[in-house]
Design a protein around this motif. Structure first.
Motif, PDB file in Angstrom:
ATOM      1  N   LYS A 277       0.826  -1.209   0.000  1.00  0.00           N
ATOM      2  CA  LYS A 277       0.000   0.000   0.000  1.00  0.00           C
ATOM      3  C   LYS A 277       0.855   1.251   0.000  1.00  0.00           C
ATOM      4  N   PHE A 278       1.996   1.193   0.718  1.00  0.00           N
ATOM      5  CA  PHE A 278       2.899   2.346   0.734  1.00  0.00           C
ATOM      6  C   PHE A 278       3.481   2.583  -0.658  1.00  0.00           C
ATOM      7  N   ALA A 279       3.849   1.502  -1.352  1.00  0.00           N
ATOM      8  CA  ALA A 279       4.402   1.660  -2.702  1.00  0.00           C
ATOM      9  C   ALA A 279       3.345   2.230  -3.656  1.00  0.00           C
ATOM     10  N   LYS A 280       2.107   1.798  -3.506  1.00  0.00           N
ATOM     11  CA  LYS A 280       1.025   2.296  -4.362  1.00  0.00           C
ATOM     12  C   LYS A 280       0.783   3.781  -4.125  1.00  0.00           C
ATOM     13  N   LEU A 281       0.772   4.179  -2.842  1.00  0.00           N
ATOM     14  CA  LEU A 281       0.564   5.603  -2.534  1.00  0.00           C
ATOM     15  C   LEU A 281       1.768   6.442  -2.983  1.00  0.00           C
ATOM     16  N   GLU A 282       2.940   5.854  -2.878  1.00  0.00           N
ATOM     17  CA  GLU A 282       4.137   6.580  -3.318  1.00  0.00           C
ATOM     18  C   GLU A 282       4.112   6.854  -4.818  1.00  0.00           C
ATOM     19  N   GLY A 283       3.562   5.886  -5.627  1.00  0.00           N
ATOM     20  CA  GLY A 283       3.466   6.072  -7.080  1.00  0.00           C
ATOM     21  C   GLY A 283       2.390   7.079  -7.447  1.00  0.00           C
ATOM     22  N   ALA A 284       1.316   7.142  -6.655  1.00  0.00           N
ATOM     23  CA  ALA A 284       0.213   8.055  -6.986  1.00  0.00           C
ATOM     24  C   ALA A 284       0.403   9.443  -6.402  1.00  0.00           C
ATOM     25  N   PRO A 289      -3.120  14.606  -4.792  1.00  0.00           N
ATOM     26  CA  PRO A 289      -2.805  15.237  -3.511  1.00  0.00           C
ATOM     27  C   PRO A 289      -3.240  14.409  -2.306  1.00  0.00           C
ATOM     28  N   ASP A 290      -4.352  13.681  -2.408  1.00  0.00           N
ATOM     29  CA  ASP A 290      -4.800  12.838  -1.279  1.00  0.00           C
ATOM     30  C   ASP A 290      -3.800  11.736  -0.991  1.00  0.00           C
ATOM     31  N   ARG A 292      -0.685  11.889  -1.697  1.00  0.00           N
ATOM     32  CA  ARG A 292       0.507  12.504  -1.137  1.00  0.00           C
ATOM     33  C   ARG A 292       0.305  12.821   0.344  1.00  0.00           C
ATOM     34  N   ALA A 293      -0.885  13.154   0.739  1.00  0.00           N
ATOM     35  CA  ALA A 293      -1.155  13.445   2.139  1.00  0.00           C
ATOM     36  C   ALA A 293      -1.199  12.160   2.991  1.00  0.00           C
ATOM     37  N   GLU A 294      -1.615  11.066   2.439  1.00  0.00           N
ATOM     38  CA  GLU A 294      -1.744   9.785   3.180  1.00  0.00           C
ATOM     39  C   GLU A 294      -0.423   9.050   3.283  1.00  0.00           C
ATOM     40  N   LEU A 295       0.554   9.474   2.488  1.00  0.00           N
ATOM     41  CA  LEU A 295       1.825   8.746   2.420  1.00  0.00           C
ATOM     42  C   LEU A 295       2.550   8.705   3.767  1.00  0.00           C
ATOM     43  N   PRO A 296       2.678   9.769   4.556  1.00  0.00           N
ATOM     44  CA  PRO A 296       3.364   9.671   5.864  1.00  0.00           C
ATOM     45  C   PRO A 296       2.663   8.736   6.841  1.00  0.00           C
TER      46      PRO A 296
END
Length: 458
Positions: A277-284, A289-290, A292-296
């Motif tokens: 899930k972290f890799a997926k959010l990192e690619g998107a 912007p959402d 990018r905000a959820e990534l941390p």
């Protein structure tokens, strides 16, 4: 020869008068009976030497009153009180014991032998036995009853002559008094013996001795290394036994790891899912912007999942409990551990150096007054009861416990004096604790006095 010629010593000697010979024998016999110091000797002498006066093939001294009437028999043989001969004596005794007259026991005809079969057998034995009953009377007064009588036998059908009976009747009075004469010397000796024994006993009881108490003891390890449960769980396998030598890093026991294995697998799957899930959010995150905000937040979730995985992996590694110091396993009941539930910090077993041992002594509460640090102790082990080992009390407990013998006791510990003996942990024995000086009578009567005082409630 005629005139004043001398007579030959042989031809001029007159033969001794038979009456004087009999009288001399009579006097010697009666004197011997009176001079004996013990009643038993007087009885034996009477039956063995009466044949010096008249012919007697066997003599029996009989007591007229009480049990076991046969006192002595010619030859000193055993006076059996339950034989057929004793039954025959008893039959004659019952017939004549109230009479002071000498009597020749009449022969029992064969057709009447059932009335007294034992006496009939005696009369038929030895080619025909003639029995004379001789009461050893004490006075001419018939009211004074004799205490003894003689059963005298002649074998092979030899009859009793009147002159022999008359002589025996004269001797009866002397023999009766000789057997009843008080032995002053014997009583004096007995009294002296009793007094001497009493004095010796007083001296013995007044002797100063070192007081002591005994208590059960057991060999235990000195400063053992304890193995504690590292976590909660079920003990599945035990790889050691009591008394087994173990080295460092040897596996001692193993937990049931099925729950840990399941949790570890779940933790690994959570790590994989969090990383994906972290890799997926990192690619998107470049265009969303959402994301990018959820990534941390997801990065923290990955770290949490990895932390859980490391924790369960560490717990799984601790399921095999290893030894940290070489020594001997000290464990009471290994079978009770398998399948038991362990809690974190619970003492499971210990590892001890077999060359370092101490004593655990359960001293009864009634003997606590003898306990003191530094008191000397003598140990005798059950495996070698004839050998003792010295020790010294080093610690005394405060709490009263129930010992294996179900006695309220206080625990005391002792260390060996000098080089420790070659003993094994768990051996049992008896400890003798040395106390202060006291009298022998107090050492002997201390516990009985305690029991009496407890019983009376004093």
């Amino acid at each position: 020869m005629q005139g004043g010629g001398t007579r030959s010593p042989v031809s001029g000697t007159q033969p001794p008068d038979p009456r004087q010979v009999v009288l001399a024998r009579f006097i010697r016999f009666c004197s011997s009976v009176f001079s004996t110091p013990l009643p038993q000797e007087a009885a034996a002498l009477t039956v063995n030497r009466i044949s010096e006066m008249v012919r007697v093939d066997r003599a029996v001294l009989v007591k007229l009153h009480g049990k076991n009437p046969i006192i002595a028999v010619t030859g000193g043989g055993p006076a059996a009180q339950d034989s057929s001969f004793a039954d025959a004596v008893e039959a004659v005794l019952q017939r004549y014991k109230n009479s002071q007259k000498t009597a020749i026991v009449p022969r029992i005809p064969e057709n009447a032998k059932e009335s007294s079969p034992h006496l009939w057998q005696i009369q038929q034995a030895m080619g025909g036995t003639r029995i004379l009953w001789l009461p050893l009377w004490l006075s001419h007064d018939d009211s004074i009853q004799p205490q003894h009588a003689l059963w005298l036998e002649r074998w092979h059908g030899h009859p009793w002559e009147k002159q022999d009976i008359d002589l025996l009747q004269h001797a009866a009075l002397f023999l009766g008094h000789g057997l009843m004469r008080p032995r002053v010397e014997t009583r004096s000796k007995k009294r002296f013996t009793r007094i001497a024994a009493f004095i010796i006993l007083i001296i013995f009881l007044a002797m100063p001795v070192t007081s002591s108490v005994t208590a059960p003891a057991r060999i235990s390890p000195d400063r053992p290394y304890y193995i504690f449960a590292p976590m909660d769980g079920i003990l599945k396998e035990l790889f050691v036994r009591p008394g087994q030598w173990v080295e460092k890093d040897d596996i001692l026991f193993r937990y049931d790891s099925r729950v840990l294995d399941k949790r570890l697998d779940e933790a690994y799957r959570n790590v994989a899912a969090a990383r994906a899930k972290f890799a997926k959010l990192e690619g998107a995150a470049h265009r969303d912007p959402d994301a990018r905000a959820e990534l941390p937040v997801q990065r923290l979730e990955v770290e949490r999942a990895e932390s859980d995985a490391r924790f369960f992996a560490n717990q799984r590694a601790r399921a095999d409990v290893k030894n940290a110091r070489p020594g001997v396993i000290v464990l009471d009941d290994p079978d009770a551990l398998i399948g038991s539930s362990l809690q974190t910090g619970q003492a499971v077993m210990s590892v001890a150096d077999p060359s370092q041992t101490k004593l655990r002594i359960m001293v009864p509460a009634s003997d606590i007054g003898f306990l003191a640090k530094g008191a000397r102790v003598s140990i005798r082990l059950d495996s070698a009861p004839l050998k003792s080992y010295p020790a010294i009390i080093t610690r005394i407990g405060f709490e009263v416990q129930i010992s294996e013998e179900q006695i309220p006791s206080v625990l005391a510990e002792a260390i060996w004096v000098g080089n420790p003996p070659d003993v094994r942990t768990g051996q049992k024995g008896t400890a003798k604790i040395i106390g202060k000086s006291t009298f022998m009578i107090m050492q002997i009567l201390r516990k009985p006095l305690i029991a009496i005082r407890t019983f009376l409630g004093l």
